[in-house]
Scaffold this active site. Structure first.
Site, PDB file in Angstrom:
ATOM      1  N   ARG A 144      34.211 108.101 -56.425  1.00  0.00           N
ATOM      2  CA  ARG A 144      34.436 108.133 -54.860  1.00  0.00           C
ATOM      3  C   ARG A 144      35.863 107.117 -54.947  1.00  0.00           C
ATOM      4  NH1 ARG A 144      29.413 108.627 -51.771  1.00  0.00           N
ATOM      5  NH2 ARG A 144      27.632 108.704 -53.147  1.00  0.00           N
ATOM      6  N   GLY A 150      43.020 110.441 -45.125  1.00  0.00           N
ATOM      7  CA  GLY A 150      43.571 111.456 -45.711  1.00  0.00           C
ATOM      8  C   GLY A 150      43.524 111.605 -47.262  1.00  0.00           C
ATOM      9  N   ARG A 167      29.541  99.503 -43.628  1.00  0.00           N
ATOM     10  CA  ARG A 167      30.818  99.043 -43.131  1.00  0.00           C
ATOM     11  C   ARG A 167      30.472  98.686 -41.460  1.00  0.00           C
ATOM     12  NH1 ARG A 167      33.636 104.846 -43.785  1.00  0.00           N
ATOM     13  NH2 ARG A 167      32.143 105.710 -42.844  1.00  0.00           N
ATOM     14  N   LYS A 212      34.755 100.211 -49.958  1.00  0.00           N
ATOM     15  CA  LYS A 212      33.405 100.798 -50.369  1.00  0.00           C
ATOM     16  C   LYS A 212      33.086  99.957 -51.767  1.00  0.00           C
ATOM     17  CE  LYS A 212      32.886 105.274 -50.043  1.00  0.00           C
ATOM     18  NZ  LYS A 212      33.816 106.413 -50.318  1.00  0.00           N
ATOM     19  N   CYS A 262      52.653  85.203 -11.076  1.00  0.00           N
ATOM     20  CA  CYS A 262      52.096  86.241 -10.148  1.00  0.00           C
ATOM     21  C   CYS A 262      52.799  87.611 -10.178  1.00  0.00           C
ATOM     22  CB  CYS A 262      52.193  85.549  -8.840  1.00  0.00           C
ATOM     23  SG  CYS A 262      53.497  85.265  -7.960  1.00  0.00           S
ATOM     24  N   MET A 322      41.627 111.841 -51.123  1.00  0.00           N
ATOM     25  CA  MET A 322      40.445 112.493 -51.748  1.00  0.00           C
ATOM     26  C   MET A 322      39.098 111.741 -51.429  1.00  0.00           C
ATOM     27  SD  MET A 322      40.575 112.434 -55.663  1.00  0.00           S
ATOM     28  CE  MET A 322      38.751 112.361 -55.785  1.00  0.00           C
ATOM     29  N   HIS A 346      56.173 101.969  -6.239  1.00  0.00           N
ATOM     30  CA  HIS A 346      55.129 101.540  -5.024  1.00  0.00           C
ATOM     31  C   HIS A 346      53.687 102.300  -5.398  1.00  0.00           C
ATOM     32  CE1 HIS A 346      53.228 102.038  -1.014  1.00  0.00           C
ATOM     33  NE2 HIS A 346      53.735 100.636  -0.815  1.00  0.00           N
ATOM     34  N   TYR A 371      48.367  78.826 -14.757  1.00  0.00           N
ATOM     35  CA  TYR A 371      47.502  79.974 -14.329  1.00  0.00           C
ATOM     36  C   TYR A 371      48.566  81.146 -14.233  1.00  0.00           C
ATOM     37  CZ  TYR A 371      49.776  79.802  -9.535  1.00  0.00           C
ATOM     38  OH  TYR A 371      50.629  79.805  -8.679  1.00  0.00           O
ATOM     39  N   SER A 431      56.046  79.780  -8.969  1.00  0.00           N
ATOM     40  CA  SER A 431      55.333  80.806  -9.657  1.00  0.00           C
ATOM     41  C   SER A 431      56.560  81.821  -9.909  1.00  0.00           C
ATOM     42  CB  SER A 431      54.320  81.378  -8.638  1.00  0.00           C
ATOM     43  OG  SER A 431      53.609  82.509  -9.065  1.00  0.00           O
TER      44      SER A 431
END
Lengths: 935, 935
Positions: free
Chosen positions: A101, A110, A336, A32, A846, A112, A455, A866, A779
């Site tokens: 603040r 949490g 913000r 802030k 894969c 003040m 499965h 890949y 692979s």
């Protein structure tokens, strides 16, 4: 430590376009304080004030006292503020009022929060009244007493509610005065001291209270849950009050620079006239749409638009802002980065990149794979009601589903109707390959057993359907057509709702918020950018032409895994494969295979047509043969039935034979039994059939002018000799076929193909160098590799994995996120050895992990060419691959941070800019550079 | 090439105590030529002669002609021999006659052998007759013609038989003359040339024929089968003839310096008076025992004893010799190391070492582990009959068994009788843990399914019983009490004979040659020497006190693996473990465990008493819980029966619950399911019970004055966090127990224990360094490690392993001999990493491979501290460990080759000589150096 810090300041002032701090000082000033300093520097209307830094808080918490120099700094800052505001704290007329603040470097609910109107006391209340009016002054005092009492002195809020209840309602002023008196008494009674009349004492106590709130229970709890460091401390911002409750020309509001639900580029804000911020938060009065402000205070509205546009442009992100209008004058109190929905993240990121506000790289980084997952999955709409689930299982495949219960695959097909017009939830103890047609007909699956990789789960993710597995307390009775879920009994046809993202099961038909489709233009654009900047290509696993269609639609760069046996499970094909297995002579087996060949060939043709010019990796037959036969229980039952009923001796003999074969093929641990390449070595005739089907399909589509790039993959390899044996068989089969088709004279009509292996067995990973010399690609099948490296059976591991995750023995489910230390280190060394042994080798992934963002990051680090995932996971995988590629080029992304920066990461230019970094997969999949094996 | 060789000779002479060659020249002179040269040098009576070297043969085979210089060398050698013998080749009176024999460097039965009497022709036959008598001369000529015809000219033998049949029987001389004439005609007719009358031509043709025989079909075939190099060539030895057929003072014999069946130190020979060597070989006349020679020619007999004793002393090995007596004069024609039975190998090696003839190291090296296996297993005695097996399976556990068929475990117990007085063969489709009592009652097992590492095989090897698995074509019908084996149907009680060494099954009751027991004094002595010189200790796997007794009897240095769950399978215990599994509340489970504790404790006490002062490694519970429950089929059946018969609602409810639990615990791949340390993490109360039982047992025997060294082993570890969790649990349990027993003040009464892990999962091997830091020891469970590294299920792999071995895809069954490249390389790197991370760690092997010689050699190379095997395999393992240790100290064993050498490798002195090389296991198992964990 004190000495070291002695020279540096604790307080940073801001006001009237000048500030000692700035937006980068979140650590010191809190989010802030830093944003107020930054806005002030931008020349935006911000009430003047100052921020006491987190250092002061840390000092206080360590030493139990304020830093000695703070008092002096505070006096000096107050003096400056009085001068700036031309008001005096505790002044009898028009006194300076302050807001106090808290603000840590990260938002922390949490702690003040806020005390307003600090500075009022019994002596200046009348002077304040003169400035505006009595009611306003008294109401402001009341608010101060209440906030100070509850926040600083920690007197419960309901005590104030009670105290104000006893007040007589004879006129507003009298009533307020009475409330003030009773609040003062309450404070003195509860805290043992009267409310401090000295404004400086009020301020000091408020600051101390903020510091101490860092260590209250709620704050500690919050930090523990969010794993936030314990020693940050909070800053305190002290600011001249502005009042939204000065009358009709005043008010307060909150808003977003773009719509936080949809991402649409339109300011989205609410306004409450003649009110303070807490009135909006308390929800007592309903705020108006911002259009109201435009109507009542057009000048203020225009200013707000200008100011917030500047904020967005400055911060280069959607902003969540708070403002107050005091007598027609606009003040900003907070800004913000806005929290927004996944859909809004997607749209705003893409649009901001198109507006030039951010780069495409930044746009990519602002959307997470799980955002995409949310965008692409339907979600249950609970409204505002908190529903109790009747069962809870593993969230095995995301999304949600609402449908009617079916307990068998056949019933699912029946209930779904010819055109799948009715949504069906298939509920089973567990599923197996026999249930595929029912799973196809259903919109979601619920099973009593199985884990995240059972499965049902694997199939669901492949189909992009919602699935909950391992939901305890579910007992199905297929005969009665009933299922017990906990204490509820449902019949087939009853409605059920699944929340696949949390694993919760609800009775009845909840509303389903539909998913965005692949056609969302922002999604399309983002993924186009993602693919263009990825060094790791994303391919898809596709078992059927339908899967391949979906993969193609989602721009897969190839098929990384086509499980041919899934083609066999269709009913018309199962008969052929069964007669192949039951064949009593080689000739009979050849006949059965001969009738399978055209079926497979047709499937392959479709695959090739869907993926013209792209590699299609076809895995040779993998599962144990007994998976194609009925279970022993089923075979026994059928035989018993036949014996009871009929006298058809031939049929009984056939069933006896079937049972015998089922028993012969049954295995103690089928995962490690006669399957994979072992099957092909014991029954080479199956391989011959499959290779012929693949190459004939490729020849056929070639005749249509379509380039097919078949890659033949040998599964479950353990030794290099297996590879040599099967490569020889494949090449010989190809040579025979080309000879038969008389293609040797016709260079152009022959088909190139590649031969590779699936690395799923630890031994193959250990011998990757030897194997790499024999193949064109490898692979990693990370599912089986994880099973064998851990010795965890996917189907059974849920029995202990939950405990392991609870106890912290495992940090992640290794079937979801790759285990870097164990399985990962095997893969790492295998990749290194394979590349050393064969620099031209193409390496892919894969397994299921190919669709998991954290795993993709790991694989990309290893430099695989890949990753291949199910079509439904392609968007997430493409984005993950892009993220990892961006992270691997830190210098480039550094440049990207320049605001309104170069559009550096446009796909096409990237791949031209970085030729040495382009993975070989790009080269390999280009039609001009043909595959290596030309028999 | 010619020039290069021109300088070196082709012919080496020997005779009258002088020889140009010697015994080391086997490569050049062949085995026979070298031994004749060596014997000549020793001054033994050998007929003079010379050997044409294998180089000449190789030249001939390459060039197709004799080396140019050979003719001259041959003439010169013949001239020398004529002078030495005072006879002339082709001389008319008393001509020099020669034998021509082939002889490669290794004995090769496929080649041509011998031609005798070279040098006789039509012109000197009368001169020869003058020397002895006409019949002798004519008979010698006949023999020459027949041998020359058949061996050199390759005229079939039966042609000579036919030719001699037609001869009239009118007087011996006339008959012989007629035979000679008909043989001469036969030769001319068949070869197109008359028999050569020139003795030099006879000799040359014989030499060429020997050379050419190197490449005949039989020789090639033999070399292919025995993997003998193709390019060695054969030598030819030409020697003056001596005649055993000169009359009653002559004869011929063969013999061994010690008994080749029993090894007893007593010359074992046979003699045939008035005969030539070929007469013994032909088997026409029955030779006499050598005692006959002692009676008839005592002087010759004594000389033979002296000469052969010298031979044995010189060659330092049992000799197989041939001799001829010519007119009372002894000649030696051949000597070589004797082929002998395993028992004879064992006894002669030990006795020769005790006589000081060879060193103990040499004695150890002369006996192979498979020799010991043969000695220790009973074998079927086929006599001279060739029997047809009715089935053939895998030789899963060696030895043989003859017994009566039983088809269920219960029937086996019943048929065996109370004192197991009847031998039983248990025949099953496959065995499982439920069959243990039947397996205990049987002498051998035959199963239709399963491989070399199936349950039956593993149990059989553990029990040291014969077992044949995977014998196709066996169908058991337990209800009818019948089994079909191929086309035979046997009833329970019928006799069956198993040859476990070849996997053959015979009907009926064959004779069994009993095995030597562990009490064989030569075995005891050899194994004592073996243990004394081993750098790798040999421990035993023992699940019961009975196993431990056997292990102790065979001098195991510790128990490397006690599978505690095997203790549970006994009927009285199974009830407790079942109620533990079925317990509906933690309290009920605790109660069930409490009743198991004393049972386990009693077992452990017995183990510790059997192994005082030696480490006893106790593995915590390992198998899936469902192994303790009936199968689903059995549970279903029992429930169905109960429903049909009774109204006992409670019982039905109990059975329903049982079935449900059986279903819940059933797993797709139990090998990778809820077992091993996973079980202990999910159900820590089981571990607490077991640890308490172990330590209470140790305390109890300590009170008796017995030192127990418990080593607690955690099975199936995959991650270091599992180890940390369980070590903490074990240590806390120990601390609690010691506190309860109030032992903290009493240092002396507490019990030391070690905690270690079993490395069976590839991931654990990969993280061996991390794990090593948490434990005192690690033991590789190579069975499961092989399963998971290959992805080969032990129980199912037989379906493809046979094909793999046939095709050469695998060289060995990896469940029998460790796979060095894959599994072995994992173990190698794990051992290295573990030792680096924890130099004090003790490392062992406790899989089946711990009993396999080739695998032991590999493990010993890796420097593991011990290997552990089933008690029955201890002798083989101890010998293998000794062999490997000897091989690893090449300098020492070099010294050992000095004849009558230092007895260097006496165990005690070795372990004192090489303190740095003594494995830590010696240190650890000594009571003075106590275990590390003293809670």
């Amino acid at each position: 430590m004190d000495r070291k810090r002695a020279g540096s300041r604790y307080i940073y002032r801001f006001g009237h376009a000048q500030a000692e701090g700035d937006g980068s000082m979140g650590e010191e000033l809190g989010g802030k304080g830093a944003s107020l300093a930054e806005m002030t520097r931008l020349g935006l209307p911000v009430p003047a004030g100052f921020t006491i830094s987190t250092r002061a808080c840390r000092f206080y918490l360590e030493q139990g006292a304020m830093p000695p120099s703070l008092e002096e700094e505070l006096e000096s800052a107050l003096g400056w503020l009085e001068l700036e505001q031309a008001q005096r704290l505790g002044g009898e007329r028009d006194p300076l009022l302050l807001s106090v603040r808290s603000g840590a470097s990260i938002s922390m609910p949490g702690m003040m929060d806020t005390i307003l109107n600090v500075g009022i006391n019994d002596t200046n209340i009348d002077g304040l009244a003169v400035k505006q009016n009595v009611t306003f002054a008294l109401d402001s005092y009341r608010r101060l007493l209440q906030m100070f009492g509850s926040v600083v002195l920690q007197i419960p809020k309901h005590a104030f509610d009670q105290a104000s209840e006893g007040v007589s309602r004879d006129g507003e002023e009298a009533s307020l005065r009475q409330t003030i008196l009773s609040f003062q008494q309450l404070i003195e009674h509860r805290s043992g001291k009267p409310f401090p009349m000295d404004p400086r004492a009020q301020l000091r106590q408020a600051v101390v209270a903020v510091f101490e709130s860092w260590n209250n229970d709620r704050a500690r709890h919050y930090r523990r849950i969010h794993r936030t460091p314990e020693n940050g401390g909070t800053a305190v911002t002290v600011q001249a009050m502005v009042f939204g409750n000065y009358g009709v020309n005043s008010g307060t509001g909150v808003g977003f620079t773009r719509n936080p639900s949809t991402g649409e580029k339109a300011m989205f804000a609410e306004f409450l006239a003649n009110a303070q911020g807490e009135d909006i938060v308390a929800g007592i009065r309903t705020p108006m749409p911002i259009a109201e402000l435009e109507r009542t205070m057009p000048r203020v509205y225009r200013k707000l638009r200008t100011v917030t546009s500047r904020l967005e442009a400055h911060y280069r992100d959607v902003q969540d802002f708070e403002f107050t209008v005091q007598n027609g004058e606009l003040f900003l109190l907070q800004t913000r980065a806005a929290k927004r929905s996944a859909l809004a993240k997607l749209r705003s990121a893409v649009e901001m990149a198109e507006e030039g506000l951010i780069s495409r790289t930044e746009a990519l980084l602002r959307v997470t794979p799980s955002d995409l997952e949310e965008v692409l999955s339907p979600q249950l709409d609970f409204g505002n009601v908190e529903l109790q689930p009747i069962a809870k299982g593993l969230p095995a495949s995301p999304g949600s589903a609402v449908g009617q219960v079916a307990l068998t695959a056949d019933r699912a097909v029946e209930l779904a109707g010819k055109h799948k017009q009715s949504p069906i939830i298939l509920v089973r103890q567990e599923t197996n390959a026999d249930d595929i047609h029912g799973m196809d007909a259903a919109v979601g699956f619920l099973t009593a057993h199985g884990g995240a990789t059972s499965h049902a789960a694997v199939v669901a993710r492949g189909m992009g359907k919602c699935c909950i597995t391992g939901a305890g307390g579910i007992v199905t009775d297929e005969v009665a057509g009933e299922v017990r879920i906990g204490e509820h009994t449902l019949k087939e046809g009853d409605w059920l709702s699944l929340d696949g993202s949390t694993g919760r099961v609800f009775p009845g038909q909840l509303t389903l918020r539909p998913s965005e489709s692949f056609d969302n233009p922002f999604l399309t654009k983002l993924l186009y950018w993602a693919r263009a900047c990825s060094l790791t290509a994303v391919w898809a696993n596709a078992d059927t032409p339908q899967d391949a269609e979906r993969a193609s639609h989602a721009s897969a760069m190839g098929i990384g895994l086509c499980r041919t046996e899934h083609m066999f499970f269709a009913k018309d094909r199962l008969a052929h494969i069964r007669s192949m297995i039951l064949a009593s002579s080689p000739a009979a087996r050849e006949r059965a295979l001969a009738s399978l060949l055209p079926v497979q060939q047709a499937d392959f043709e479709e695959l090739f047509r869907t993926m013209p010019g792209l590699p299609v990796t076809i895995r040779l037959i993998d599962p144990p043969l007994h998976e194609f036969l009925p279970t022993e229980v089923a075979a026994r039952e059928e035989l018993a039935q036949a014996r009871l009923q009929g006298t058809d001796v031939e049929n009984i003999q056939r069933l006896e034979e079937l049972l015998l074969r089922v028993q012969q093929l049954s295995e103690s641990n089928p995962m490690m039994g006669l399957r994979g390449c072992r099957l092909g070595i014991v029954h080479p005739e199956i391989i011959v059939m499959q290779v012929r089907a693949i190459l004939r399909a490729a020849l056929r589509v070639k005749a249509e002018g379509i380039l097919a790039l078949p890659e033949i993959m040998v599964p479950l390899v353990a030794c290099v000799e297996e590879v040599r044996f099967l490569r020889k068989l494949i090449d010989a089969t190809a040579a025979n076929l080309f000879a038969e088709e008389d293609l040797f004279g016709q260079e152009g009509r022959r088909i190139g193909y590649r031969v590779g292996v699936m690395i799923e067995v630890p031994r193959a990973a250990a011998c990757a160098d030897e194997i790499a010399r024999e193949v064109d690609f490898m692979s990693f099948g990370t599912n089986d590799l994880t099973q064998l490296t851990f010795g965890f059976s996917r189907d059974d591991a849920h029995k202990y994995l939950d405990t392991y995750l609870e106890l912290g023995i495992l940090k992640h489910n290794p079937f979801v996120t790759i285990d870097r230390e164990g399985v990962g280190s095997l893969i790492r060394s295998a990749v290194r050895k394979a590349r050393e042994a064969n620099p031209d080798i193409k390496i892919g992934i894969c397994g299921e992990h190919g669709g998991d963002p954290a795993s993709i990051a790991f694989f990309a680090e290893l430099g695989v060419d890949y990753v291949s995932c199910s079509p439904a996971r392609l968007p997430m995988a493409q984005l993950s691959a892009a993220h990892t590629s961006i992270a691997r080029a830190p210098v480039k992304s550094q440049q990207e941070k320049v605001p309104h920066g170069l559009r550096l990461v446009e796909g096409a230019s990237l791949s031209h800019d970085l030729p040495s970094q382009i993975p070989s997969v790009f080269r390999s999949s280009s039609p001009s550079a043909g595959p290596t094996s030309l028999a």
